[in-house]
Write an enzyme that holds these catalytic residues in place. Structure first.
Site, PDB file in Angstrom:
ATOM      1  N   GLY A   1      14.281   4.960  -0.503  1.00 29.48           N
ATOM      2  CA  GLY A   1      14.752   3.710  -1.235  1.00 29.48           C
ATOM      3  C   GLY A   1      13.849   3.645  -2.703  1.00 29.48           C
ATOM      4  O   GLY A   1      13.353   4.719  -3.208  1.00 29.48           O
TER       5      GLY A   1
ATOM      6  N   ILE B   1      10.885   2.583  -3.153  1.00 22.59           N
ATOM      7  CA  ILE B   1       9.602   3.065  -3.118  1.00 22.59           C
ATOM      8  C   ILE B   1       9.342   4.400  -2.910  1.00 22.59           C
ATOM      9  O   ILE B   1       8.423   5.069  -3.356  1.00 22.59           O
ATOM     10  CB  ILE B   1       8.919   2.080  -2.046  1.00 22.59           C
ATOM     11  CG1 ILE B   1       8.900   0.404  -2.402  1.00 22.59           C
ATOM     12  CG2 ILE B   1       7.423   2.410  -2.102  1.00 22.59           C
ATOM     13  CD1 ILE B   1       8.367  -0.284  -1.273  1.00 22.59           C
TER      14      ILE B   1
ATOM     15  N   ARG C   1      19.058   7.736   5.558  1.00 22.84           N
ATOM     16  CA  ARG C   1      20.417   7.477   6.225  1.00 22.84           C
ATOM     17  C   ARG C   1      21.424   8.106   5.302  1.00 22.84           C
ATOM     18  O   ARG C   1      22.417   8.615   5.930  1.00 22.84           O
ATOM     19  CB  ARG C   1      20.542   6.013   6.700  1.00 22.84           C
ATOM     20  CG  ARG C   1      19.676   5.598   7.836  1.00 22.84           C
ATOM     21  CD  ARG C   1      19.879   4.139   8.332  1.00 22.84           C
ATOM     22  NE  ARG C   1      19.643   3.145   7.051  1.00 22.84           N
ATOM     23  CZ  ARG C   1      19.969   2.050   7.290  1.00 22.84           C
ATOM     24  NH1 ARG C   1      20.331   1.142   8.205  1.00 22.84           N
ATOM     25  NH2 ARG C   1      19.683   0.996   6.000  1.00 22.84           N
TER      26      ARG C   1
ATOM     27  N   ALA D   1       5.339   1.499   5.351  1.00 25.49           N
ATOM     28  CA  ALA D   1       6.495   0.700   5.608  1.00 25.49           C
ATOM     29  C   ALA D   1       6.339  -0.767   6.440  1.00 25.49           C
ATOM     30  O   ALA D   1       5.820  -1.611   5.806  1.00 25.49           O
ATOM     31  CB  ALA D   1       7.544   1.855   6.534  1.00 25.49           C
ATOM     32  N   ARG D   2       6.446  -0.614   7.766  1.00 24.92           N
ATOM     33  CA  ARG D   2       6.198  -1.813   8.393  1.00 24.92           C
ATOM     34  C   ARG D   2       5.488  -1.150   9.707  1.00 24.92           C
ATOM     35  O   ARG D   2       5.960  -0.215  10.312  1.00 24.92           O
ATOM     36  CB  ARG D   2       7.556  -2.310   8.868  1.00 24.92           C
ATOM     37  CG  ARG D   2       7.918  -3.408   7.590  1.00 24.92           C
ATOM     38  CD  ARG D   2       6.992  -4.678   7.658  1.00 24.92           C
ATOM     39  NE  ARG D   2       7.496  -5.549   6.547  1.00 24.92           N
ATOM     40  CZ  ARG D   2       7.155  -5.637   5.129  1.00 24.92           C
ATOM     41  NH1 ARG D   2       6.415  -4.730   4.981  1.00 24.92           N
ATOM     42  NH2 ARG D   2       7.625  -6.775   4.617  1.00 24.92           N
TER      43      ARG D   2
ATOM     44  N   GLU E   1       0.644  -6.373  13.923  1.00 22.63           N
ATOM     45  CA  GLU E   1      -0.465  -7.031  13.081  1.00 22.63           C
ATOM     46  C   GLU E   1      -0.447  -8.408  12.949  1.00 22.63           C
ATOM     47  O   GLU E   1       0.542  -9.005  13.230  1.00 22.63           O
ATOM     48  CB  GLU E   1      -0.337  -6.222  11.799  1.00 22.63           C
ATOM     49  CG  GLU E   1       1.034  -6.549  10.851  1.00 22.63           C
ATOM     50  CD  GLU E   1       1.008  -5.891   9.558  1.00 22.63           C
ATOM     51  OE1 GLU E   1       1.598  -6.272   8.623  1.00 22.63           O
ATOM     52  OE2 GLU E   1       0.814  -4.538   9.461  1.00 22.63           O
TER      53      GLU E   1
ATOM     54  N   HIS F   1      -2.587  -4.071   5.070  1.00 22.32           N
ATOM     55  CA  HIS F   1      -1.306  -4.375   4.606  1.00 22.32           C
ATOM     56  C   HIS F   1      -1.463  -4.825   3.428  1.00 22.32           C
ATOM     57  O   HIS F   1      -1.103  -5.988   3.026  1.00 22.32           O
ATOM     58  CB  HIS F   1      -0.730  -5.680   5.343  1.00 22.32           C
ATOM     59  CG  HIS F   1       0.872  -5.361   5.524  1.00 22.32           C
ATOM     60  ND1 HIS F   1       1.745  -5.860   6.235  1.00 22.32           N
ATOM     61  CD2 HIS F   1       1.457  -5.236   4.231  1.00 22.32           C
ATOM     62  CE1 HIS F   1       3.011  -5.719   6.009  1.00 22.32           C
ATOM     63  NE2 HIS F   1       3.005  -5.457   4.768  1.00 22.32           N
ATOM     64  N   ILE F   2      -2.089  -4.107   2.575  1.00 26.68           N
ATOM     65  CA  ILE F   2      -2.271  -4.327   1.182  1.00 26.68           C
ATOM     66  C   ILE F   2      -1.654  -3.498  -0.031  1.00 26.68           C
ATOM     67  O   ILE F   2      -1.945  -3.644  -1.111  1.00 26.68           O
ATOM     68  CB  ILE F   2      -3.869  -4.632   0.857  1.00 26.68           C
ATOM     69  CG1 ILE F   2      -4.612  -2.873   1.101  1.00 26.68           C
ATOM     70  CG2 ILE F   2      -4.627  -5.402   1.542  1.00 26.68           C
ATOM     71  CD1 ILE F   2      -5.928  -3.130   0.743  1.00 26.68           C
TER      72      ILE F   2
END
Length: 331
Positions: free
Chosen positions: A155, A157, A178, A238-239, A268, A286-287
């Site tokens: 995407g 990023i 995808r 990502a996550r 987290e 997560h920064i």
């Protein structure tokens, strides 16, 4: 009479003042609201909420907060918000895409480089007073320039990371997504689409930038890690939950891959304890989007969405990054 909103996370004073020009604002104070019961209690009578990562906003919470009409997040990811449940109850949901692309790509590339070159591991060694001599193999890591960059999730990023690798470091870029990018975009990025197993086998440095969903849960687990080169690195911006952190910690301990850089974690701010016991991992809280200009832009965009969704007269309008704008249509 001004609509009432809840700001559930600490945010810039200037953004709070801007919101107070339009709404009756209840702010959370110095700490984000993390308990579901508190969130439900404080949402009573509120038409809107300004969020990032909060307790999950789902059907049960929405039913307990019948006045809620807008959920506006200053984050890109919205897996903490049940979009379908919000849409069914005509609650507007928005996020903050675009404004953090370049900053997050900067960080992702920096984290990948720190991982490849063993920067955190060597700093800990130095601070512990263990550096007593020069050695040819002292924290010798992997080159980044001209190594193969693998991007999982192409995407905004992912493409920005690919540009940094190809144009700045002469890296061949392979990716899996995808849907394949247009040929012109691939050519511009110098990127080649491959299937997922090929991506894992060929990448010297794998960077993960896919959104979290039920389909992407543990997208990288033990089987996928087994396909990677022993000298490869893995970077996740990502996550949490996209990578099986337990499987990753085991692969790192057994040196089945060289190293990992992680900015996100499953569950987290808690993280898997095994990740704290392996030396070959760089951990950050997560920064990836945490530059002051970018965080301000994210907060301003969330405020724009709230003002457009709940404003009256000249302040009413189409929220710029609504995820379900159909709820604003008159029935």
């Amino acid at each position: 009479m001004q609509a009432k909103i809840l700001v559930a996370i600490p945010v810039f004073d200037a953004v709070l003042e801007r919101l107070r020009e339009h709404f009756d604002v209840e702010a959370c104070g110095e700490s984000a609201i993390t308990e579901r019961d508190e969130l439900v209690a404080r949402l009573q009578g509120k038409a809107g909420i300004f969020v990032a990562g909060t307790p999950r906003i789902d059907a049960a919470l929405l039913d307990a907060c019948p006045d809620l009409r807008a959920v506006c997040s200053m984050a890109v990811g919205f897996n903490n918000i049940d979009l379908a449940a919000c849409t069914a109850r005509r609650v507007l949901v928005s996020n903050a895409p675009g404004v953090l692309t370049e900053t997050t790509a900067d960080f992702g590339f920096a984290l990948m480089m720190a991982t490849a070159r063993r920067i955190a591991e060597s700093e800990h060694f130095l601070r512990a007073g263990q550096w007593t001599e020069w050695r040819y193999d002292l924290f010798a890591g992997a080159d980044v320039h001209r190594a193969t960059l693998g991007v999982l999730g192409m995407g905004r990023i992912g493409q920005a990371i690919a540009r940094r690798g190809a144009l700045g470091f002469g890296m061949p870029v392979i990716y899996h997504n995808r849907s394949r990018l247009d040929a012109g975009v691939e050519q511009q990025l110098g990127a080649r689409w491959v299937d997922k197993p090929t991506l894992l086998r060929e990448a010297d440095h794998l960077v993960i930038v896919v959104p979290y969903s039920a389909e992407s849960h543990h997208l990288i687990g033990a089987a996928e890690l087994a396909l990677m080169k022993p000298g490869a690195t893995l970077t996740n911006v990502a996550r949490g939950g996209v990578v099986d952190d337990a499987a990753l910690a085991q692969a790192l301990r057994e040196r089945r891959i060289a190293a990992a850089g992680l900015d996100v974690f499953e569950g987290e701010p808690a993280l898997h304890p095994d990740l704290l016991t392996v030396p070959n991992v760089v951990l950050t809280p997560h920064i990836a989007s945490a530059s002051l200009p970018t965080r301000r832009a994210m907060a301003d965009l969330a405020a724009d969405n709230l003002i457009a969704a709940l404003g009256n007269g000249r302040n009413a309008g189409r929220p710029p990054t609504a995820l379900n704008p159909e709820v604003l249509q008159k029935t």
